[in-house]
Enzyme design. Structure first.
Site, mmCIF file in Angstrom:
data_model
loop_
_atom_site.group_PDB
_atom_site.id
_atom_site.type_symbol
_atom_site.label_atom_id
_atom_site.label_comp_id
_atom_site.label_asym_id
_atom_site.label_seq_id
_atom_site.Cartn_x
_atom_site.Cartn_y
_atom_site.Cartn_z
ATOM 1 N N THR A 86 0.749 -1.455 0.038
ATOM 2 C CA THR A 86 -0.103 0.070 -0.176
ATOM 3 C C THR A 86 0.732 1.190 -0.208
ATOM 4 O OG1 THR A 86 -1.774 -1.161 1.247
ATOM 5 C CG2 THR A 86 -1.831 1.286 1.287
ATOM 6 N N ASP A 138 1.639 -6.498 -4.601
ATOM 7 C CA ASP A 138 0.906 -6.500 -3.392
ATOM 8 C C ASP A 138 1.254 -7.623 -2.740
ATOM 9 O OD1 ASP A 138 -2.479 -5.793 -2.371
ATOM 10 O OD2 ASP A 138 -1.302 -7.531 -1.715
ATOM 11 N N SER A 193 0.277 -9.817 -1.165
ATOM 12 C CA SER A 193 -0.348 -11.155 -1.064
ATOM 13 C C SER A 193 0.308 -12.210 -2.269
ATOM 14 C CB SER A 193 -1.881 -10.931 -1.478
ATOM 15 O OG SER A 193 -2.362 -9.888 -0.692
ATOM 16 N N ARG A 201 -2.814 -26.081 13.339
ATOM 17 C CA ARG A 201 -3.488 -24.951 14.260
ATOM 18 C C ARG A 201 -4.486 -25.346 15.049
ATOM 19 N NH1 ARG A 201 -4.051 -19.173 10.987
ATOM 20 N NH2 ARG A 201 -3.118 -18.601 13.119
ATOM 21 N N CYS A 211 -4.501 -19.174 19.238
ATOM 22 C CA CYS A 211 -4.281 -18.010 19.834
ATOM 23 C C CYS A 211 -3.283 -16.954 19.820
ATOM 24 C CB CYS A 211 -4.680 -18.460 21.558
ATOM 25 S SG CYS A 211 -5.884 -19.365 22.039
HETATM 26 N N1 ASP Z 1 -2.526 -5.168 0.315
HETATM 27 C C1 ASP Z 1 -1.673 -4.620 0.684
HETATM 28 C C2 ASP Z 1 -0.087 -5.432 0.874
HETATM 29 O O1 ASP Z 1 -0.004 -6.254 1.925
HETATM 30 C C3 ASP Z 1 -1.759 -3.912 2.282
HETATM 31 C C4 ASP Z 1 -0.761 -3.399 2.633
HETATM 32 O O2 ASP Z 1 0.347 -2.906 2.300
HETATM 33 O O3 ASP Z 1 -0.930 -3.066 3.906
HETATM 34 O O4 ASP Z 1 0.397 -5.362 -0.035
#
Ligand code: ASP
Length: 336
Positions: free
Chosen positions: A7, A51, A53, A239, A272
């Site tokens: 982000t 990103d 992800s 988990r 947890c």
């Molecule tokens: N979707 C973004 C990422 O992890 C979220 C972030 O940067 O906070 O790349």
């Protein structure tokens, strides 16, 4: 300073209105104060920022290799990274970079740099301050992989993303903060890793043949078997509930025991975020202990998974792997 995406450097796509990674020059141009820092900064970026992800073990290996190769030429490394998988990357880097004696600080932000209320500027500038900070002996103040976010510095293999909304995106329930930034940056020196006595070592093998089995009330035999029967599976993170508990149904325990006897390494990590696994505390974890499930103790899920990938890549004997997994290697667990 290495830019991977996230982000912090994103912009809105004109057509879809979705946030997408943008180039590094755009990001740097928004923070001219970087040029006024009392240090020389070299910058580099992934050819295509992502990103987080889309982060993969290949990216972790590339980052670790890059730091290792440039280690002698720089005092510190700052990695700009999306917050979604930052805890995985910071954990993985802590295992790949053995005997680290220089700061590797990861940071990012909840709002893109171009937005007026963005947390990006503070996160980035303070990360740089922390990276160049020295102790009384003139050595790096934070010789470890750490994450800086919203006024707090955490050990990289102790964090977990807890909020998509708050600027305090991370928390570390099982280990104190390494530093807190107010008017001054307060370093909690007694909880920062000591400087290593040996030279840095790069570990370059991560095993991808791992899976995660999250227990939940009502999980079916078909679900458990689908996970356990993944071909070439070498490691499994169970988990579990609470302090390492799982259902005691005979079919479940037998399926797990058969796989362990056939060589699968199963590690027990709690769902947890605070506290940890104590196998045998309850009857509901006794069976796991007896069949040879390894205890993650108070390790985080992200550190527990990446530690398993790292140790499976090391070609250890079953007893060496058990010993290493249950031992504190980089400050990732609290050795009892
Ligand atoms: N979707 C973004 C990422 O992890 C979220 C972030 O940067 O906070 O790349």
């Amino acid at each position: 300073m290495l830019y991977t995406g996230g982000t912090i450097g994103m912009v809105k796509d004109d057509h879809t209105q979705s946030l997408k990674p943008f180039n590094f020059e755009h990001l740097l141009s928004q923070i001219p104060e970087i040029g006024q820092m009392d240090c020389e900064i070299s910058t580099d970026s992934l050819d295509h920022p992502i990103d987080s992800s889309n982060m993969k073990p290949e990216h972790w290996l590339r980052l670790a290799k890059r730091i290792y190769t440039d280690y002698a030429h720089f005092d510190a490394f700052v990695i700009l990274h999306g917050s979604d998988t930052m805890a995985y990357t910071s954990s993985a880097l802590s295992f790949l970079l053995e005997n680290l004696g220089k700061p590797v600080i990861l940071t990012g932000s909840q709002l893109p740099i171009g937005i007026s209320r963005s947390d990006a500027r503070e996160n980035l500038l303070t990360s740089l301050e922390i990276a160049i900070a020295k102790n009384e002996q003139g050595q790096a103040m934070v010789p470890e992989v750490a994450v800086y976010f919203e006024y707090d510095l955490f050990r990289g293999n102790r964090i977990h993303k807890i909020s998509t909304e708050d600027f305090e995106a991370f928390q570390s329930l099982n280990y104190p903060k390494l530093a807190e930034a107010g008017v001054h940056i307060k370093y909690h020196k007694s909880v920062i890793n000591p400087h290593p006595s040996k030279p840095i070592k790069l570990n370059q093998n991560l095993c991808n043949e791992v899976a995660v089995l999250t227990t939940f009330p009502g999980m079916s035999q078909a679900y458990v078997e689908a996970v356990l029967n993944i071909s070439n599976l070498r490691g499994l993170v169970l988990r579990s509930f609470g302090s390492g508990n799982a259902p005691t149904d005979a079919w479940f325990l037998e399926a797990l025991r058969n796989k362990i006897e056939a060589g699968l390494v199963v590690v027990n990590i709690s769902q947890c975020d605070g506290g940890g696994v104590i196998q045998g505390k309850y009857e509901a974890s006794k069976g796991l202990l007896e069949m040879g499930v390894l205890s993650g103790q108070d390790i985080s899920f992200e550190a527990g998974l990446t530690k398993l990938m790292y140790l499976l890549g090391e070609n250890l004997s079953p007893s060496e792997l058990k010993k290493a997994y249950e031992t504190n290697l980089r400050g990732e667990l609290t050795q009892k």
